[in-house]
Scaffold this motif. Structure first.
Motif, PDB file in Angstrom:
ATOM      1  N   SER A 160     -13.786 -27.438  46.138  1.00  0.00           N
ATOM      2  CA  SER A 160     -13.341 -28.047  44.869  1.00  0.00           C
ATOM      3  C   SER A 160     -12.652 -27.042  43.977  1.00  0.00           C
ATOM      4  N   PHE A 161     -13.263 -25.885  43.839  1.00  0.00           N
ATOM      5  CA  PHE A 161     -12.662 -24.924  42.932  1.00  0.00           C
ATOM      6  C   PHE A 161     -11.424 -24.283  43.516  1.00  0.00           C
ATOM      7  N   ALA A 162     -11.336 -24.269  44.847  1.00  0.00           N
ATOM      8  CA  ALA A 162     -10.085 -23.808  45.447  1.00  0.00           C
ATOM      9  C   ALA A 162      -8.957 -24.697  44.963  1.00  0.00           C
ATOM     10  N   ALA A 163      -9.230 -26.001  44.965  1.00  0.00           N
ATOM     11  CA  ALA A 163      -8.207 -26.920  44.484  1.00  0.00           C
ATOM     12  C   ALA A 163      -7.919 -26.683  43.004  1.00  0.00           C
ATOM     13  N   LEU A 164      -8.954 -26.479  42.223  1.00  0.00           N
ATOM     14  CA  LEU A 164      -8.737 -26.278  40.789  1.00  0.00           C
ATOM     15  C   LEU A 164      -7.985 -24.984  40.522  1.00  0.00           C
ATOM     16  N   PHE A 165      -8.332 -23.954  41.249  1.00  0.00           N
ATOM     17  CA  PHE A 165      -7.647 -22.690  41.026  1.00  0.00           C
ATOM     18  C   PHE A 165      -6.214 -22.733  41.530  1.00  0.00           C
ATOM     19  N   ASP A 166      -5.999 -23.458  42.617  1.00  0.00           N
ATOM     20  CA  ASP A 166      -4.621 -23.620  43.081  1.00  0.00           C
ATOM     21  C   ASP A 166      -3.822 -24.355  42.024  1.00  0.00           C
ATOM     22  N   CYS A 167      -4.452 -25.359  41.471  1.00  0.00           N
ATOM     23  CA  CYS A 167      -3.804 -26.150  40.430  1.00  0.00           C
ATOM     24  C   CYS A 167      -3.480 -25.253  39.241  1.00  0.00           C
ATOM     25  N   SER A 168      -4.429 -24.410  38.895  1.00  0.00           N
ATOM     26  CA  SER A 168      -4.236 -23.486  37.797  1.00  0.00           C
ATOM     27  C   SER A 168      -3.090 -22.524  38.094  1.00  0.00           C
ATOM     28  N   GLU A 169      -3.012 -22.097  39.334  1.00  0.00           N
ATOM     29  CA  GLU A 169      -1.957 -21.175  39.737  1.00  0.00           C
ATOM     30  C   GLU A 169      -0.580 -21.813  39.584  1.00  0.00           C
ATOM     31  N   SER A 170      -0.496 -23.104  39.889  1.00  0.00           N
ATOM     32  CA  SER A 170       0.805 -23.769  39.756  1.00  0.00           C
ATOM     33  C   SER A 170       1.108 -24.129  38.319  1.00  0.00           C
ATOM     34  N   THR A 171       0.142 -23.975  37.477  1.00  0.00           N
ATOM     35  CA  THR A 171       0.338 -24.406  36.100  1.00  0.00           C
ATOM     36  C   THR A 171       0.744 -23.262  35.193  1.00  0.00           C
ATOM     37  N   ALA A 172       0.116 -22.135  35.390  1.00  0.00           N
ATOM     38  CA  ALA A 172       0.395 -21.041  34.462  1.00  0.00           C
ATOM     39  C   ALA A 172       0.596 -19.746  35.223  1.00  0.00           C
ATOM     40  N   ALA A 173       1.203 -18.807  34.527  1.00  0.00           N
ATOM     41  CA  ALA A 173       1.460 -17.510  35.146  1.00  0.00           C
ATOM     42  C   ALA A 173       0.167 -16.732  35.313  1.00  0.00           C
ATOM     43  N   ARG A 174       0.209 -15.792  36.228  1.00  0.00           N
ATOM     44  CA  ARG A 174      -0.991 -14.981  36.450  1.00  0.00           C
ATOM     45  C   ARG A 174      -1.327 -14.130  35.259  1.00  0.00           C
ATOM     46  N   THR A 175      -0.348 -13.876  34.442  1.00  0.00           N
ATOM     47  CA  THR A 175      -0.611 -13.047  33.277  1.00  0.00           C
ATOM     48  C   THR A 175      -1.028 -13.877  32.080  1.00  0.00           C
ATOM     49  N   SER A 176      -1.042 -15.190  32.240  1.00  0.00           N
ATOM     50  CA  SER A 176      -1.322 -16.041  31.092  1.00  0.00           C
ATOM     51  C   SER A 176      -2.749 -15.868  30.622  1.00  0.00           C
ATOM     52  N   LEU A 177      -2.866 -15.550  29.342  1.00  0.00           N
ATOM     53  CA  LEU A 177      -4.184 -15.359  28.772  1.00  0.00           C
ATOM     54  C   LEU A 177      -4.918 -16.688  28.693  1.00  0.00           C
ATOM     55  N   GLU A 178      -4.151 -17.739  28.421  1.00  0.00           N
ATOM     56  CA  GLU A 178      -4.767 -19.056  28.318  1.00  0.00           C
ATOM     57  C   GLU A 178      -5.378 -19.450  29.651  1.00  0.00           C
ATOM     58  N   ARG A 179      -4.614 -19.205  30.692  1.00  0.00           N
ATOM     59  CA  ARG A 179      -5.142 -19.547  32.018  1.00  0.00           C
ATOM     60  C   ARG A 179      -6.402 -18.767  32.300  1.00  0.00           C
ATOM     61  N   PHE A 180      -6.375 -17.493  31.944  1.00  0.00           N
ATOM     62  CA  PHE A 180      -7.539 -16.646  32.181  1.00  0.00           C
ATOM     63  C   PHE A 180      -8.746 -17.184  31.435  1.00  0.00           C
ATOM     64  N   LYS A 181      -8.517 -17.610  30.203  1.00  0.00           N
ATOM     65  CA  LYS A 181      -9.641 -18.106  29.415  1.00  0.00           C
ATOM     66  C   LYS A 181     -10.228 -19.362  30.031  1.00  0.00           C
ATOM     67  N   VAL A 182      -9.336 -20.268  30.418  1.00  0.00           N
ATOM     68  CA  VAL A 182      -9.828 -21.505  31.024  1.00  0.00           C
ATOM     69  C   VAL A 182     -10.588 -21.195  32.294  1.00  0.00           C
ATOM     70  N   GLU A 183     -10.028 -20.304  33.095  1.00  0.00           N
ATOM     71  CA  GLU A 183     -10.690 -19.981  34.359  1.00  0.00           C
ATOM     72  C   GLU A 183     -12.026 -19.316  34.126  1.00  0.00           C
ATOM     73  N   LYS A 184     -12.047 -18.426  33.155  1.00  0.00           N
ATOM     74  CA  LYS A 184     -13.292 -17.693  32.956  1.00  0.00           C
ATOM     75  C   LYS A 184     -14.330 -18.526  32.231  1.00  0.00           C
TER      76      LYS A 184
END
Lengths: 434, 472
Positions: free
Chosen positions: B358-382
């Motif tokens: 499940s989280f593989a899918a969510l993280f893949d989704c996150s990867e397609s949504t925001a840049a790896r440097t995105s702080l917002e993405r990092f916050k959501v992920e963390k």
């Protein structure tokens, strides 16, 4: 020995640099130098072309042997039992710096304010510019007037070459880079891309790619990172990248010049790169909206061009795909050994155990992967753990056919051990085996 | 020292035993230089392998081995790397947390100075709402169901079990205001732990209603949902009630009588009787599985018998109680949005495997949504994904709130509790599909299942939305 050289200025100095009576010297006046870099106190000396071109200016009167330096001649004269005297450097009076001008009137260095400070230098200059090129390189057709130039060239000729797309060859990296930045041939190519702004962005993207590589800190840099960024910038919130970026970008800028191929297409705009990078940052931010369409097409272009050896690393596998692959690998034993070949070579003992464990874990994966909607029954999971018994060999029983009791039998024991853990008695107690 | 670990079972060498016999020379702890040379794909596969190894060790209590595996993973994982690296980072954190819980004092001490910043929590939920379409789709479907159910109703009362995002109700206010038969009188009751969130919501919604001249009232109910007293909701007679539950019900599956089970892990067999009955009622094919499960139930360090059987009713009284209470309010409509994954397995390994997917899918989704440097993405992920993972992996018993279950289970539960399914309307699904398309990312997929909508990333179902009525 007749003193010959004439110094510009009031006083006439005894210059010992010429012994030939046939020499003609040109009297010049000493002028006050214009303010600027040249030393205003320097003594400007004008030598005739013959003086400059003459090689062995000191001739022995007995045997007519030529010497480049007076000191050498004097020592030679000893052999003839002639009176000799080594002229000592006179430091009692202040030594005035001497600068030399080129006798050729059309030459820029004819002007005393652009005089050269070195005698050898002015000689070489005169030969190079106004002399005949007598030395020829064997490999290429380059000709040189000065022997030392010729020698230096023939050492590096053909050893290392950079070739621009326009066909010009360079032996030096920096000149090659600079040339490429302004090369006309490249200008034509990049004119094919619709907007020049996107080229700026792309240069910037390369920064980001390099930066994100640095960020990740490991693994081979994947060109695929570019691809993802391409799609990324269509979304809004990427604009909110952190302020940590500028430093990163500057760090990464060094990387740009490392790989000549990757920025080959964006040569025209690399002059923007040479500017302080935060400027590029702003430009990128402003033009981001405009460039998104061009962007994806640009990336597809670059990706087409840069296939080659990077094909394996171009696509970063998604986590989902990786999990599926792991499950798949668990089902075919052959892949496992080849994949983890590097591991087994490293440390056979512990790693092989992990390898075998991979087998069991892959089975776990396989179970889950195959039966997605329903939950994998724990008993079957445990069975597989038991089934991939290792012993000494690496045979793996993937299908869990050897339904062995030990898996279950071990459990109560493990459980008992674990009960003691629950009472926080510490790890040491646990490991010392009750 | 470690060799002593080998149990007297010498005849057969189970992997558990073999691993315990692993000679742990100190070199193994040192960084492998070749690890850094791995390419992304190899590294990803190796990470999966290590994660499973580590989890197995944790599940078996071989903490030394788990430690080694954690060490190796830490060489490769990174919260700002590629998807697998990020996932590995959060999963290992969860596993480490789990290990640490064996020393409660240590665990508490390490977490004692942690402060939960309300502003950050609020921000992260907002980010999740903005970045991903899941909540938006849920809101769209919910609103459409409400509009359709409330056709002709003059007094509408909405209860939001987690009133965090005003956008949902703003859209509803606008839609109700524009409906052909005229505006209803609208009342929204919002439940939330934080008063600030409710204040913000009240403000926003009243503002919107005033703009449109809609008679509106917002009633805040501050407090935890699990402690909710339905009386506080002040449901009045004569009004049409709709309940919206977005990702809230699963926490009720954490029952409070589980810690009694810990002491006698094998005593779960006593429950077999009850489970059997239920199993016979519900789903006979899973009986075999049920039996198998219970025999090995004791494997996990802190076993809980709220197993993944069709209905672990005895273990989860809370959900039934809550659903009953809601049923008692006679809602005209209840829309339930839940995660559509089975993260409620009784053993660690089960949950780990499922959540990896499940989280593989969510993280893949996150990867397609925001840049790896995105702080917002990092916050959501963390702060969102990472915390969920931690809860799923490291917690047991009442602590483990993130008990996601598959849609079919929820359907069963809701049916049992007296609710009948209302298929989501075509128009609502159309609207939702358009919204997904607007995200310009072909990873998002939406499918219909028995009148319910499931939102997927590629092939992996992630969230489900279903509508229910009170069946008398």
């Amino acid at each position: 020995m007749s003193a010959d050289a004439f110094s510009i200025g009031g006083s006439v100095h005894q210059e010992q640099n010429h012994a030939n009576p046939n020499y003609k010297s040109v009297p010049v006046k000493k002028k006050r130098n214009l303010p600027g870099n040249p030393d205003p106190d320097a003594e400007v000396i004008a030598l005739s072309p013959k003086t400059l071109m003459a090689t062995n200016r000191f001739i022995c009167e007995i045997c007519n042997k030529g010497f480049q330096r007076d000191q050498n001649l004097q020592l030679h004269r000893r052999g003839h039992n002639l009176p000799w005297k080594l002229k000592q450097r006179n430091n009692k009076e202040a030594i005035r710096k001497k600068v030399y001008i080129c006798p050729e009137k059309t030459c820029a260095h004819h002007d005393p304010s652009r005089a050269l400070g070195d005698l050898t230098g002015i000689k070489k200059h005169f030969s190079r510019k106004h002399g005949e090129k007598k030395w020829k390189c064997e490999k290429c057709s380059k000709k040189y007037a000065v022997q030392s130039d010729w020698k230096a060239h023939s050492k590096t000729c053909g050893t290392r070459e950079y070739k621009c797309d326009c066909g010009t060859l360079f032996s030096r990296k920096d000149s090659f880079i600079t040339h490429r930045a302004f090369c006309d041939a490249l200008a034509e190519e990049s004119a094919r891309f619709s907007s020049s702004v996107s080229a700026t962005n792309l240069n910037f993207r390369n920064d980001i790619v390099n930066m994100s590589i640095g960020f990740a800190g490991r693994g081979a840099p994947d060109v695929a990172g570019i691809h993802q960024f391409g799609s990324d910038f269509t979304q809004d919130f990427n604009g909110m990248t952190t302020s940590g970026m500028p430093e990163m970008v500057q760090m990464a800028s060094g990387n740009l010049f490392g790989s000549s191929s990757s920025i080959g297409n964006f040569g025209t705009n690399s002059n923007l790169l040479l500017l302080p990078l935060p400027q590029g940052l702003k430009e990128e931010g402003e033009s981001k909206g405009k460039s998104t369409e061009n962007f994806s097409s640009l990336y597809s272009d670059t990706q087409n061009k840069q296939q080659q050896a990077k094909s394996a690393a171009t696509t970063t596998m998604s986590a989902t795909a990786l999990l599926q692959k792991a499950a798949q690998m668990g089902s075919t034993r052959s892949n496992l050994t080849s994949f983890f070949g590097v591991m087994s070579s490293f440390s056979s003992h512990s790693i092989s155990q992990q390898e075998c464990f991979m087998a069991s874990s892959n089975n776990l994966m396989l179970q889950t992967g195959a039966v997605k909607q329903s939950e994998p029954s724990p008993s079957r999971l445990k069975m597989q753990l038991g089934s991939s018994s290792i012993d000494q060999s690496l045979t793996r029983d993937f299908l869990g056919m050897s339904n062995d009791q030990p898996a279950c039998a071990v459990l109560p024991k493990e459980l008992a051990k674990f009960a003691s853990i629950g009472s926080t008695m510490g790890l040491s107690q646990f490991s010392s085996n009750h | 020292m470690f060799q002593d670990e080998s149990s007297p079972l010498s005849s057969s060498s189970s992997p558990l035993q073999v691993f315990s016999m692993m000679s742990l020379s100190p070199n193994l702890g040192s960084p492998y230089p070749w690890l850094r040379e791995l390419k992304s794909e190899e590294r990803g596969l190796y990470l999966i392998h290590l994660l499973l190894t580590c989890a197995n060790h944790v599940a078996n209590g071989s903490l030394e081995n788990a430690n080694i595996a954690l060490e190796q993973i830490s060489q490769l994982a990174s919260p700002d790397g590629d998807t697998m690296q990020r996932m590995a980072a959060y999963f290992t954190e969860a596993l480490a947390d789990r290990i640490l819980k064996a020393w409660p004092g240590l665990h508490k001490a390490l977490n004692s100075t942690r402060i939960a910043l309300v502003s950050e929590e609020i921000l992260v939920r907002k980010l999740f709402f903005e970045m991903f379409p899941f909540l938006k789709v849920a809101f769209v479907l919910t609103n459409q169901a409400v509009i359709e159910a409330m056709e002709g109703e003059k007094m509408v009362h909405i209860i939001d079990l987690n009133a965090a995002e005003p956008a949902q109700w703003v859209a509803l206010i606008q839609a109700l205001s524009a409906r052909p038969e005229g505006q209803p009188h609208l009342r929204i009751t919002g439940v939330h732990q934080r008063k600030e969130v409710l204040d913000q919501m009240a403000h926003r919604l009243t503002e919107e209603a005033e703009k449109l001249d809609l008679p509106f009232q917002f009633n805040p109910v501050v407090g935890k949902l699990e402690n909710l007293d339905v009386e506080k909701l002040r449901v009045k007679t004569g009004e049409a009630l709709a309940i919206s539950s977005v990702l809230q019900l699963h926490s009720f599956l954490a029952s409070d009588d589980e810690h009694h089970r810990k002491k006698s892990p094998l005593g779960s067999k006593n429950l077999n009787g009850v489970h059997l009955q239920r199993a016979l009622q519900m789903n006979q094919s899973t009986l075999g599985e049920l039996l198998e499960k219970d025999t090995v139930n004791g494997c996990s360090p802190s076993p809980d018998s709220a197993s993944s059987s069709p209905l672990s009713s005895t273990g989860s009284v809370k959900i039934d109680g809550f659903l009953n209470a809601l049923w008692g309010l006679s809602p005209k409509l209840m829309v339930v949005t839940e995660q559509d994954s089975n993260h409620n397995g009784s053993t660690l390994m089960e949950r780990l495997l499922e959540s990896l997917y499940s989280f593989a899918a969510l993280f893949d989704c996150s990867e397609s949504t925001a840049a790896r440097t995105s702080l917002e993405r990092f916050k959501v992920e963390k702060m969102l994904f990472g915390e969920e993972i931690k809860n799923i992996i490291a917690c047991e018993g009442t602590e483990r709130k993130e008990r996601h279950e598959k849609l079919e289970k929820w359907i069963q539960r809701l049916n049992l509790a007296g609710f009948g399914n209302i298929p989501l309307s075509y128009y609502g699904m159309l609207h939702a599909r358009r919204l997904l398309q607007g995200y310009n990312c072909d990873g998002y997929k939406m499918k219909e299942e028995n009148g319910c909508v499931v939102i997927c990333w590629q092939d992996r179902p992630l969230f489900s939305v279903s509508a229910w009525r009170c069946r008398k």
